[in-house]
Motif scaffolding. Structure first.
Motif, PDB file in Angstrom:
ATOM      1  N   THR A 227      83.506  12.353  79.469  1.00 38.78           N
ATOM      2  CA  THR A 227      82.875  13.675  79.318  1.00 38.78           C
ATOM      3  C   THR A 227      81.802  14.168  78.806  1.00 38.78           C
ATOM      4  N   GLY A 228      81.250  15.572  79.646  1.00 41.49           N
ATOM      5  CA  GLY A 228      80.142  16.400  79.280  1.00 41.49           C
ATOM      6  C   GLY A 228      79.228  15.455  80.186  1.00 41.49           C
ATOM      7  N   ARG A 230      76.993  14.658  83.785  1.00 42.79           N
ATOM      8  CA  ARG A 230      76.735  15.663  84.851  1.00 42.79           C
ATOM      9  C   ARG A 230      76.789  15.201  85.701  1.00 42.79           C
ATOM     10  N   VAL A 249      87.166  19.304  86.105  1.00 43.84           N
ATOM     11  CA  VAL A 249      85.901  20.653  85.601  1.00 43.84           C
ATOM     12  C   VAL A 249      85.954  20.800  83.684  1.00 43.84           C
ATOM     13  N   PHE A 250      86.678  21.330  84.167  1.00 43.17           N
ATOM     14  CA  PHE A 250      87.024  21.845  82.685  1.00 43.17           C
ATOM     15  C   PHE A 250      87.673  21.498  81.874  1.00 43.17           C
ATOM     16  N   GLN A 253      84.301  18.663  80.717  1.00 50.34           N
ATOM     17  CA  GLN A 253      84.080  20.030  81.093  1.00 50.34           C
ATOM     18  C   GLN A 253      82.119  19.174  81.278  1.00 50.34           C
ATOM     19  N   GLU A 255      79.501  19.448  83.935  1.00 49.44           N
ATOM     20  CA  GLU A 255      78.889  20.030  84.784  1.00 49.44           C
ATOM     21  C   GLU A 255      77.838  19.658  85.348  1.00 49.44           C
TER      22      GLU A 255
END
Ligand SMILES: NC(=O)c1ccc[n+]([C@@H]2O[C@H](COP(=O)([O-])OP(=O)(O)OC[C@H]3O[C@@H](n4cnc5c(N)ncnc54)[C@H](OP(=O)(O)O)[C@@H]3O)[C@@H](O)[C@H]2O)c1
Length: 314
Positions: A227-228, A230, A249-250, A253, A255
């Protein structure tokens, strides 16, 4: 002067349009310097150029090569920073608009000359400007990797990827790395990473994924990120149109961050990290200039581990 250049484009057989021969001496623009190249390094970029990616026909013949270390006009040892900025604010990498480095001499803006650290040989220094700088920026500026973080490097036998493994370890992270090849996985493990087959389940989800492979690995990269997390992308060797699960992706979250090359400050930081930690580039092979075609064949075979370097003194 002798040089390796593209005389055409061939997507199916890029080496068919590679010419080794005589090229005109560089003619420096105002404020530019000429460097006597001692070592250059190959990048996948050189194969893309022979395929016609990023070049137009009217720019041919184009000397290949983004990376060089050599002797500057004042006799000092230098590394060539390969990004040339235009007045309009766009940038171009050597061998795209301006002639490249796989030649006896190359001309670049004088501000692109960076002192070569004495600790690094010309061969080692020639590995830094593209692959190592790109990997450093992917992990730090873009990936925001923390000391106790975890990173996954896909396609770990490549130039950018071996750099990412070693820099990730030097930054204190836990590094997981995939490669299609069992022998390369053994070598990756010896560099301090946990080596895995492509698509394998990781013991933990990671903060940062280093993506240069693209289609073949992207789904795995998405699944491996916490989660979160990159997912930092600088290349797409196997294809640039992967399927992306937007729900992931959402929901997590995530990137997905694009990046290219790095800044002169990042190159200086990278060299300082190397001097401090003793980390050195993984060099697959150093090939004399007289065998430069063999070096290209070797890169094209994909059977490489680290950087293929050209020794311009031989
Ligand atoms: N944007 C930028 O600034 C920038 C800078 C540098 C590089 N790049 C790009 O990044 C990519 C890598 O560059 P490089 O110079 O490091 O290339 P490289 O040294 O030729 O390495 C490519 C690696 O990709 C992996 N690979 C290739 N095809 C694959 C496939 N079908 N499935 C899985 N893995 C595959 C291989 O790893 P294994 O054999 O270990 O599986 C191979 O070692 C290139 O596309 C290049 O253009 C971009």
């Amino acid at each position: 002067m002798r040089a390796a250049f593209a005389t055409g484009f061939d997507d199916a057989d890029p080496l068919a349009v590679l010419t080794i021969g005589d090229a005109p001496e560089p003619t420096p623009l105002d404020g530019w310097a000429v460097v006597e190249v001692r070592a250059s390094a190959l990048n996948h970029h050189d194969l893309w150029s022979l395929r016609g990616v990023g070049l137009r026909k009217e720019q041919l013949p184009m000397i290949l090569g983004c990376d060089a270390a050599g002797i500057g006009p004042d006799g000092s040892d230098v590394v060539v920073y390969p990004v040339v900025y235009t007045e309009k604010g766009s940038f171009s990498i050597l061998s795209e608009h301006y002639q490249g480095t796989i030649a006896e001499r190359v001309t670049v803006p004088a501000y692109n000359l960076v002192p070569k650290p004495a600790e690094l040989s010309f061969a080692e220094a020639a590995c830094l400007p593209t692959a190592w700088l790109t990997a450093y920026r992917m992990l730090t500026t873009r990936g925001r990797l923390e000391t106790d973080g975890a990173v996954l490097v896909q396609g770990a036998g490549g130039g950018v990827a071996t750099a990412a493994v070693l820099i990730g370890r030097a930054l204190g992270a836990r590094v997981y790395a995939t490669s299609r090849d069992a022998e390369k996985r053994e070598k990756i493990a010896a560099l301090g990473a946990t080596a895995l087959e492509p698509g394998a389940r990781l013991p933990e989800r990671v903060d940062v994924v280093i993506e240069t492979v693209g289609e073949a690995t992207f789904e795995h990269s998405m699944k491996a990120a916490k989660t979160g997390g990159r997912i930092v992308v600088s290349g797409a060797t196997s294809g640039h149109l992967p399927r992306v699960d937007l729900r992931r992706v959402f929901a997590l979250q995530l990137e997905i961050l694009g990046t290219s090359m790095g800044t002169p400050d990042e190159l200086a930081d990278l060299m300082a990290l190397m001097a401090r930690t003793g980390v050195r580039p993984v060099i697959d092979s150093v090939v004399p200039f007289s065998d430069v075609r063999k070096a290209f064949e070797h890169l094209h075979s994909g059977d490489i581990f680290g950087k293929v370097v050209i020794d311009h003194t031989a």
